[in-house]
Design a protein around this motif. Sequence first.
Motif, PDB file in Angstrom:
ATOM      1  N   UNK A   1     -72.221  40.653   3.238  1.00 36.67           N
ATOM      2  CA  UNK A   1     -70.768  40.789   3.122  1.00 36.67           C
ATOM      3  C   UNK A   1     -70.161  39.410   2.894  1.00 36.67           C
ATOM      4  N   UNK A   2     -69.487  39.237   1.772  1.00 36.65           N
ATOM      5  CA  UNK A   2     -68.855  37.957   1.482  1.00 36.65           C
ATOM      6  C   UNK A   2     -67.712  37.707   2.460  1.00 36.65           C
ATOM      7  N   UNK A   3     -67.476  36.445   2.779  1.00 38.47           N
ATOM      8  CA  UNK A   3     -66.467  36.110   3.783  1.00 38.47           C
ATOM      9  C   UNK A   3     -65.042  36.406   3.318  1.00 38.47           C
ATOM     10  N   UNK A   4     -64.843  36.706   2.021  1.00 45.85           N
ATOM     11  CA  UNK A   4     -63.503  37.060   1.552  1.00 45.85           C
ATOM     12  C   UNK A   4     -63.148  38.507   1.885  1.00 45.85           C
ATOM     13  N   UNK A   5     -64.143  39.295   2.282  1.00 45.37           N
ATOM     14  CA  UNK A   5     -63.934  40.721   2.551  1.00 45.37           C
ATOM     15  C   UNK A   5     -63.372  40.901   3.964  1.00 45.37           C
ATOM     16  N   UNK A   6     -62.480  41.858   4.122  1.00 51.14           N
ATOM     17  CA  UNK A   6     -61.846  42.124   5.413  1.00 51.14           C
ATOM     18  C   UNK A   6     -62.870  42.540   6.465  1.00 51.14           C
ATOM     19  N   UNK A   7     -62.958  41.773   7.523  1.00 52.17           N
ATOM     20  CA  UNK A   7     -63.909  42.086   8.593  1.00 52.17           C
ATOM     21  C   UNK A   7     -63.539  43.370   9.317  1.00 52.17           C
ATOM     22  N   UNK A   8     -62.232  43.567   9.548  1.00 47.26           N
ATOM     23  CA  UNK A   8     -61.807  44.754  10.297  1.00 47.26           C
ATOM     24  C   UNK A   8     -62.163  46.031   9.542  1.00 47.26           C
ATOM     25  N   UNK A   9     -62.032  46.010   8.219  1.00 53.14           N
ATOM     26  CA  UNK A   9     -62.387  47.197   7.436  1.00 53.14           C
ATOM     27  C   UNK A   9     -63.890  47.429   7.472  1.00 53.14           C
ATOM     28  N   UNK A  10     -64.671  46.353   7.376  1.00 52.87           N
ATOM     29  CA  UNK A  10     -66.129  46.487   7.468  1.00 52.87           C
ATOM     30  C   UNK A  10     -66.520  47.090   8.811  1.00 52.87           C
TER      31      UNK A  10
ATOM     32  N   UNK B   1     -61.851  50.532  -1.031  1.00 52.34           N
ATOM     33  CA  UNK B   1     -61.973  49.280  -1.794  1.00 52.34           C
ATOM     34  C   UNK B   1     -60.730  48.417  -1.618  1.00 52.34           C
ATOM     35  N   UNK B   2     -59.574  49.043  -1.633  1.00 50.99           N
ATOM     36  CA  UNK B   2     -58.335  48.290  -1.466  1.00 50.99           C
ATOM     37  C   UNK B   2     -58.258  47.658  -0.078  1.00 50.99           C
ATOM     38  N   UNK B   3     -58.651  48.417   0.941  1.00 49.11           N
ATOM     39  CA  UNK B   3     -58.613  47.898   2.308  1.00 49.11           C
ATOM     40  C   UNK B   3     -59.574  46.733   2.498  1.00 49.11           C
ATOM     41  N   UNK B   4     -60.692  46.753   1.812  1.00 50.23           N
ATOM     42  CA  UNK B   4     -61.670  45.673   1.930  1.00 50.23           C
ATOM     43  C   UNK B   4     -61.147  44.354   1.363  1.00 50.23           C
ATOM     44  N   UNK B   5     -60.210  44.434   0.435  1.00 46.91           N
ATOM     45  CA  UNK B   5     -59.730  43.227  -0.240  1.00 46.91           C
ATOM     46  C   UNK B   5     -58.279  42.878   0.065  1.00 46.91           C
TER      47      UNK B   5
END
Length: 247
Positions: free
Chosen positions: A38-47, A237-241
């Motif tokens: 998981x790239x660090x730009x991705x939302x941790x809370x969504x993951x 996808x939107x929530x992840x970004x």
Amino acid sequence: AGKELLREGNRVLNELDAIANRVKRVATGWEPQLTLAVDSIVSRSTIMELCEAFFALNPPTRLKLREEALSGTLQALTSGQADLAIGVALESGVHKSVQSKPLGNIHFIYAVAPHHPLALAAEPVTDAMLMPHRAVAVADSVQRGRGITVGLLGGQDIFTVPGMQEKLAAQLRGLGGGFLPEYLARPHIANGQLIEKRMQRAERLIPVSYAWRRTESRQEGRALQWWLQQLNNPATRQALLERAHSL
């Protein structure tokens, strides 16, 4: 001694039953382990919400998360250290072993703390104005090679941090300036902890994707299928970004 032997014997039998049940379920198509880069730009809370939903299925698959950055996110996949990469910011079509789909676009903005010297600088801010000031940069997590840098100027002082969350923390403290995902910076701009600066250089809109290894000889495992199904949802996808990090 007899009581202790009985207690340990029961524990071993229970463990054997658990292993047997796990093997049976794995035989139905579930992978023993699924590793996500998981790239660090991705939302941790969504993951984490996705992980919670996955565990609610009570799968026999163990889940492992790897935080990566820049070219290291894709390399974790191509090197076999991950089964699914989320937030790949590089062109993955050149890798024949990789299949990918668009995740979305991330808009980056330049921001500094209110007490940073650039906070009161005239706009648009030029590269010449940036040069005297330290830049905060996320380290490429690639394990082989030199990796890449994004948005940095040659000869500029650089403070390198391991991930986007640390980059945000450094910029909030005024340790340097730099580009941040807009969704991550916006709440801090709204409360005055960061100042957005309009730049002379072109706006940064970075397309990112998610990728997994091709399986020509067999179908993807059920755990990977589940994650791909979630990523096929536009709202996910939107929530992840676009969703700010929170726990």
